[in-house]
Scaffold this motif. Structure first.
Motif, PDB file in Angstrom:
ATOM      1  N   ILE A  62       0.846  -1.193   0.000  1.00 56.12           N
ATOM      2  CA  ILE A  62       0.000   0.000   0.000  1.00 56.12           C
ATOM      3  C   ILE A  62       0.887   1.250   0.000  1.00 56.12           C
ATOM      4  N   GLN A  63       0.644   2.133  -0.947  1.00 56.72           N
ATOM      5  CA  GLN A  63       1.365   3.398  -1.024  1.00 56.72           C
ATOM      6  C   GLN A  63       0.655   4.419  -0.136  1.00 56.72           C
ATOM      7  N   MET A  64       1.410   5.112   0.707  1.00 61.77           N
ATOM      8  CA  MET A  64       0.822   6.124   1.592  1.00 61.77           C
ATOM      9  C   MET A  64       1.406   7.486   1.229  1.00 61.77           C
ATOM     10  N   TYR A  65       0.574   8.322   0.584  1.00 64.93           N
ATOM     11  CA  TYR A  65       1.046   9.650   0.176  1.00 64.93           C
ATOM     12  C   TYR A  65       0.546  10.706   1.146  1.00 64.93           C
ATOM     13  N   ASP A  66       1.488  11.446   1.726  1.00 63.38           N
ATOM     14  CA  ASP A  66       1.139  12.498   2.671  1.00 63.38           C
ATOM     15  C   ASP A  66       0.969  13.808   1.909  1.00 63.38           C
ATOM     16  N   CYS A  67      -0.276  14.279   1.790  1.00 62.81           N
ATOM     17  CA  CYS A  67      -0.557  15.474   1.009  1.00 62.81           C
ATOM     18  C   CYS A  67      -0.083  16.751   1.687  1.00 62.81           C
ATOM     19  N   GLU A  68       0.360  16.663   2.940  1.00 62.16           N
ATOM     20  CA  GLU A  68       0.850  17.853   3.632  1.00 62.16           C
ATOM     21  C   GLU A  68       2.357  18.034   3.487  1.00 62.16           C
ATOM     22  N   SER A  69       3.075  16.939   3.306  1.00 59.85           N
ATOM     23  CA  SER A  69       4.532  17.040   3.153  1.00 59.85           C
ATOM     24  C   SER A  69       4.993  16.713   1.743  1.00 59.85           C
ATOM     25  N   GLY A  70       4.146  16.015   0.977  1.00 60.25           N
ATOM     26  CA  GLY A  70       4.488  15.693  -0.390  1.00 60.25           C
ATOM     27  C   GLY A  70       5.404  14.499  -0.529  1.00 60.25           C
ATOM     28  N   VAL A  71       5.371  13.586   0.451  1.00 58.75           N
ATOM     29  CA  VAL A  71       6.256  12.423   0.394  1.00 58.75           C
ATOM     30  C   VAL A  71       5.443  11.140   0.572  1.00 58.75           C
ATOM     31  N   TYR A  72       5.992  10.056   0.032  1.00 60.44           N
ATOM     32  CA  TYR A  72       5.452   8.725   0.275  1.00 60.44           C
ATOM     33  C   TYR A  72       6.143   8.152   1.502  1.00 60.44           C
ATOM     34  N   VAL A  73       5.375   7.533   2.375  1.00 62.25           N
ATOM     35  CA  VAL A  73       5.936   6.935   3.582  1.00 62.25           C
ATOM     36  C   VAL A  73       5.758   5.428   3.483  1.00 62.25           C
ATOM     37  N   LYS A  74       6.856   4.712   3.445  1.00 59.50           N
ATOM     38  CA  LYS A  74       6.814   3.269   3.199  1.00 59.50           C
ATOM     39  C   LYS A  74       6.667   2.432   4.468  1.00 59.50           C
ATOM     40  N   ASN A  75       7.201   2.919   5.589  1.00 60.97           N
ATOM     41  CA  ASN A  75       7.213   2.095   6.801  1.00 60.97           C
ATOM     42  C   ASN A  75       6.171   2.525   7.821  1.00 60.97           C
ATOM     43  N   LEU A  76       5.127   3.196   7.352  1.00 61.82           N
ATOM     44  CA  LEU A  76       4.108   3.718   8.267  1.00 61.82           C
ATOM     45  C   LEU A  76       3.444   2.609   9.072  1.00 61.82           C
ATOM     46  N   GLY A  77       3.294   1.446   8.477  1.00 62.91           N
ATOM     47  CA  GLY A  77       2.598   0.363   9.156  1.00 62.91           C
ATOM     48  C   GLY A  77       3.354  -0.233  10.313  1.00 62.91           C
ATOM     49  N   PHE A  78       4.596   0.134  10.466  1.00 67.06           N
ATOM     50  CA  PHE A  78       5.415  -0.489  11.501  1.00 67.06           C
ATOM     51  C   PHE A  78       5.869   0.509  12.560  1.00 67.06           C
ATOM     52  N   THR A  79       5.276   1.704  12.548  1.00 69.55           N
ATOM     53  CA  THR A  79       5.611   2.706  13.543  1.00 69.55           C
ATOM     54  C   THR A  79       4.462   2.840  14.526  1.00 69.55           C
ATOM     55  N   LYS A  80       4.772   3.220  15.751  1.00 71.10           N
ATOM     56  CA  LYS A  80       3.726   3.397  16.758  1.00 71.10           C
ATOM     57  C   LYS A  80       2.933   4.670  16.508  1.00 71.10           C
ATOM     58  N   ARG A  81       3.615   5.682  15.978  1.00 71.30           N
ATOM     59  CA  ARG A  81       2.963   6.963  15.755  1.00 71.30           C
ATOM     60  C   ARG A  81       3.668   7.673  14.603  1.00 71.30           C
ATOM     61  N   PHE A  82       2.877   8.291  13.747  1.00 70.56           N
ATOM     62  CA  PHE A  82       3.476   8.958  12.604  1.00 70.56           C
ATOM     63  C   PHE A  82       3.722  10.422  12.938  1.00 70.56           C
ATOM     64  N   PHE A  83       4.936  10.864  12.717  1.00 64.41           N
ATOM     65  CA  PHE A  83       5.279  12.260  12.905  1.00 64.41           C
ATOM     66  C   PHE A  83       5.510  12.883  11.533  1.00 64.41           C
ATOM     67  N   ARG A  84       4.755  13.910  11.252  1.00 64.87           N
ATOM     68  CA  ARG A  84       4.786  14.517   9.924  1.00 64.87           C
ATOM     69  C   ARG A  84       6.129  15.174   9.634  1.00 64.87           C
ATOM     70  N   PRO A  85       6.679  14.912   8.440  1.00 61.89           N
ATOM     71  CA  PRO A  85       7.871  15.659   8.028  1.00 61.89           C
ATOM     72  C   PRO A  85       7.521  17.138   7.898  1.00 61.89           C
ATOM     73  N   ARG A  86       8.501  17.941   7.605  1.00 62.11           N
ATOM     74  CA  ARG A  86       8.271  19.388   7.488  1.00 62.11           C
ATOM     75  C   ARG A  86       7.170  19.673   6.471  1.00 62.11           C
ATOM     76  N   ARG A  87       6.254  20.546   6.829  1.00 62.83           N
ATOM     77  CA  ARG A  87       5.124  20.863   5.950  1.00 62.83           C
ATOM     78  C   ARG A  87       5.636  21.485   4.655  1.00 62.83           C
ATOM     79  N   ASN A  88       5.081  21.018   3.546  1.00 64.32           N
ATOM     80  CA  ASN A  88       5.490  21.483   2.228  1.00 64.32           C
ATOM     81  C   ASN A  88       4.302  22.150   1.562  1.00 64.32           C
ATOM     82  N   LEU A  89       4.377  23.463   1.371  1.00 57.84           N
ATOM     83  CA  LEU A  89       3.265  24.203   0.784  1.00 57.84           C
ATOM     84  C   LEU A  89       3.046  23.853  -0.686  1.00 57.84           C
TER      85      LEU A  89
END
Length: 210
Positions: A62-89
């Motif tokens: 499953i591809q997870m695209y973060d529309c606030e930072s503009g990046v794909y996060v590959k290991n989201l399923g294995f983290t306890k909590r997701f911390f957003r990368p720097r916001r990208n306007l």
């Protein structure tokens, strides 16, 4: 609102339009079924817009695209909590989308499922994609009951069975897939910003007349 509150005023519904920048998105890997989630990944910390995502990511690609930072996060399923990368306007500019079947899975009969907008469906429709979604008020408003990939409930096994159904259909005659795309094309027209703006203008004119 009419059934559950004492609000006495008029109630109007304007659906969530899709972002016009989606029309210029570059789409890759579209010749095979790819599952994906498009939205704020940080919001998954407090709002269940993609139930079971950790378990699903351990079993499916499953591809997870973060529309606030503009990046794909590959290991989201294995983290306890997701911390957003720097916001990208500019996260919604020059998009590259590498999946074609979106996920929007929420627990049924909660405030989230009752009052969430049509944004996830609008986004998928603008990209010419299908979506696996739970049965919600806003979903039925724009897709109708006959859309083939609406989940009967939000249980994990139900979601898993639907993914397997989509995969089987996509890799055979694509009967359900093509019907779904036809429905999503109708939604794309219905939820364009021009269409929603006309509805908003009509609403304002009616209020002025009244």
């Amino acid at each position: 609102i009419e059934k559950t509150t004492e609000f006495l005023g008029n109630i109007f519904v304007l659906h969530h339009h899709w972002d016009p920048r989606l029309e210029t998105a570059r789409k890759i890997n579209q010749s095979e079924l790819k599952l994906g989630f498009f939205g704020s990944l940080a919001s998954l910390n407090h709002t269940d817009n993609c139930l079971h995502y950790k378990k699903l990511m351990s079993e499916f690609s499953i591809q997870m695209y973060d529309c606030e930072s503009g990046v794909y996060v590959k290991n989201l399923g294995f983290t306890k909590r997701f911390f957003r990368p720097r916001r990208n306007l500019n996260a919604m500019n020059n998009l590259t989308i590498n999946f074609n079947c979106h996920l929007s899975i929420r627990e049924n009969n909660t405030d989230v499922s009752k009052y969430k907008t049509t944004a996830k469906i609008a986004t998928a429709s603008a990209l010419g994609h299908n979506i696996i979604t739970t049965h919600e008020k806003s979903v039925i408003d724009v897709l109708g009951e006959d859309y083939p990939f609406i989940l009967k409930d939000s249980e994990y096994d139900t979601v898993k069975d639907m993914i397997n159904l989509v995969n089987k259909d996509y890799n055979t005659d694509k009967t359900l897939w093509q019907f779904g795309l036809m429905k999503m094309e109708q939604v794309k027209n219905k939820l364009s910003i021009n269409s929603i703006a006309k509805q908003y203008l009509k609403l304002c004119q009616n209020l002025k007349l009244n």
